[in-house]
Design a protein around this motif. Structure first.
Motif, short mmCIF file in Angstrom:
data_model
loop_
_atom_site.label_atom_id
_atom_site.label_comp_id
_atom_site.label_asym_id
_atom_site.label_seq_id
_atom_site.Cartn_x
_atom_site.Cartn_y
_atom_site.Cartn_z
N ARG A 197 -20.56 -11.05 41.98
CA ARG A 197 -20.23 -10.28 43.21
C ARG A 197 -19.16 -9.25 42.91
NH1 ARG A 197 -20.38 -15.19 45.98
NH2 ARG A 197 -18.10 -15.29 45.98
N ASP A 198 -18.16 -9.66 42.14
CA ASP A 198 -17.05 -8.75 41.82
C ASP A 198 -17.53 -7.52 41.05
OD1 ASP A 198 -15.32 -10.47 43.05
OD2 ASP A 198 -14.54 -11.37 41.20
N TYR A 199 -18.59 -7.69 40.25
CA TYR A 199 -19.09 -6.59 39.42
C TYR A 199 -20.40 -5.99 39.94
CZ TYR A 199 -15.55 -7.47 35.89
OH TYR A 199 -14.35 -7.59 35.23
N PHE A 200 -20.79 -6.34 41.16
CA PHE A 200 -22.00 -5.80 41.80
C PHE A 200 -23.24 -6.06 40.92
CE2 PHE A 200 -18.43 -3.56 43.58
CZ PHE A 200 -18.75 -3.41 44.93
N LEU A 201 -23.32 -7.30 40.42
CA LEU A 201 -24.44 -7.71 39.58
C LEU A 201 -25.20 -8.85 40.24
CD1 LEU A 201 -22.57 -7.76 36.14
CD2 LEU A 201 -24.18 -6.00 36.92
N SER A 202 -26.47 -8.96 39.92
CA SER A 202 -27.32 -10.02 40.48
C SER A 202 -27.21 -11.28 39.62
CB SER A 202 -28.77 -9.56 40.54
OG SER A 202 -29.63 -10.67 40.79
N PHE B 148 -28.49 -4.86 38.19
CA PHE B 148 -27.55 -4.02 38.95
C PHE B 148 -27.94 -4.00 40.42
CE2 PHE B 148 -27.51 -2.28 34.61
CZ PHE B 148 -26.16 -2.41 34.32
N LEU B 149 -27.01 -4.37 41.28
CA LEU B 149 -27.29 -4.43 42.72
C LEU B 149 -27.04 -3.07 43.38
CD1 LEU B 149 -25.53 -7.81 43.63
CD2 LEU B 149 -28.00 -7.41 43.41
N LEU C 53 -19.68 1.75 40.55
CA LEU C 53 -19.79 2.56 39.32
C LEU C 53 -18.62 2.28 38.38
CD1 LEU C 53 -20.99 6.05 40.66
CD2 LEU C 53 -22.28 4.45 39.26
N THR C 54 -17.42 2.14 38.96
CA THR C 54 -16.24 1.83 38.15
C THR C 54 -16.40 0.49 37.46
OG1 THR C 54 -14.85 3.09 39.68
CG2 THR C 54 -13.72 1.57 38.21
N GLY D 243 -20.47 2.94 51.10
CA GLY D 243 -19.02 3.06 51.03
C GLY D 243 -18.40 2.42 49.79
N THR D 244 -19.22 1.64 49.05
CA THR D 244 -18.67 0.96 47.86
C THR D 244 -19.30 1.47 46.56
OG1 THR D 244 -20.31 -0.83 47.97
CG2 THR D 244 -18.25 -1.15 49.19
N GLU D 245 -20.05 2.55 46.67
CA GLU D 245 -20.76 3.07 45.49
C GLU D 245 -19.82 3.39 44.32
OE1 GLU D 245 -23.31 4.13 49.08
OE2 GLU D 245 -21.18 4.31 48.54
#
Length: 279
Positions: A123-128, A69-70, A81-82, A75-77
């Motif tokens: 990137r779309d899911y805020f994952l490494s 989890f990145l 989470l969504t 502003g994108t928190e």
């Protein structure tokens, strides 16, 4: 430090990795084949008994690889989470990690150009992406070790109630020393072993919901990250009482949590005695 060495030997003894002379037991020799923490090795071996090897190998790979989890840019928190909620599993973070890994594998399988597609999906899911690729490599290595030492690999069955219970039993077989209880209903977890209070790590799926489980099993405790417990899944006192080694439990420091668990153990043993008498 001598204290650390003694603690390590004690932990190995609790995990049944040592014999009466302090040498590696047969079980300990098999555990040592895995380049993992002893608790994780024990959980993998237990998964052979409980027939959830596929899922346990995925969990082992995900907790050994770097955090997937990145940290979301300012502003994108809420967006992050969504996105993460799509992978969230009601049984806990260990199960959420399986969902993340399976979704990553599915995204890889569906892409024509694997490298670019994986990067974009992550990137779309805020994952490494690098962490998830590392988990893939670790998992493949663990599968090879299982085959080399001829341990059975059960068919995947993730999602069924029986499978979820089996995974919890496998985790508890190795991580019975990593149990904490919410003592005030507001997320202040008192760890049974060290009597320290900790909070859920912000990346935990539970920290973004109103439902805070009372009893949890955690992968690790970090003082550096504001006394937080990381990778947390809900367990029941009954399940803990069923799987905890008695000599470990008897050495726990006195606490209200221990008293509650002792009542559960007494109740379970009374029930089993009654069944034996009926037989």
């Amino acid at each position: 430090a001598p204290e650390s060495l003694m603690q390590a030997l004690e932990d190995l003894d609790y995990l049944a990795a040592l014999d009466n002379d302090g040498n590696l037991s047969e079980f300990g020799i098999i555990m040592s084949e895995f380049p993992l923490d002893p608790q994780l090795s024990k959980s993998i071996l237990a998964s052979c008994e409980f027939e959830c090897v596929e899922e346990m190998l995925t969990i082992a790979a995900m907790v050994t690889a770097p955090n997937c989890f990145l940290h979301a840019p300012p502003g994108t928190e809420e967006i992050a989470l969504t996105c993460w909620r799509k992978f969230s599993h009601p049984a806990g973070d260990h199960f959420t990690l399986i969902n993340v890994f399976n979704a990553f594998k599915e995204a890889s399988a569906n892409s024509a150009s694997q490298y670019n597609s994986n990067e974009k999906w992550c990137r779309d899911y805020f994952l490494s992406c690098s962490a998830l690729r590392m988990a893939e490599v670790i998992r493949a290595e663990l599968v090879e070790i299982m085959k080399r030492i001829e341990l059975p690999i059960s068919e995947p069955d993730f999602g069924s109630e029986e499978n979820i219970l089996s995974i919890k039993k496998s985790l508890l077989s190795g991580y019975f020393m990593h149990i904490a209880r919410d003592v005030d209903g507001s997320g202040n977890y008192l760890m049974l072993t060290h009597r320290q209070v900790a909070q859920l790590h912000p990346f935990s799926a539970y920290s973004n919901t109103r439902r805070i489980p009372e009893w949890v099993l955690f992968h690790e405790f970090s003082i550096a990250e504001d006394n937080s417990i990381r990778v947390v899944s809900e367990i029941s006192p009954d399940l803990f009482a069923e799987l905890v080694p008695q000599y470990y439990f008897s050495n726990l420091p006195p606490s209200e949590s221990k008293d509650i668990l002792q009542e559960v153990i007494n109740h379970l043993s009374a029930g089993s005695t009654t069944k034996e008498e009926q037989k």
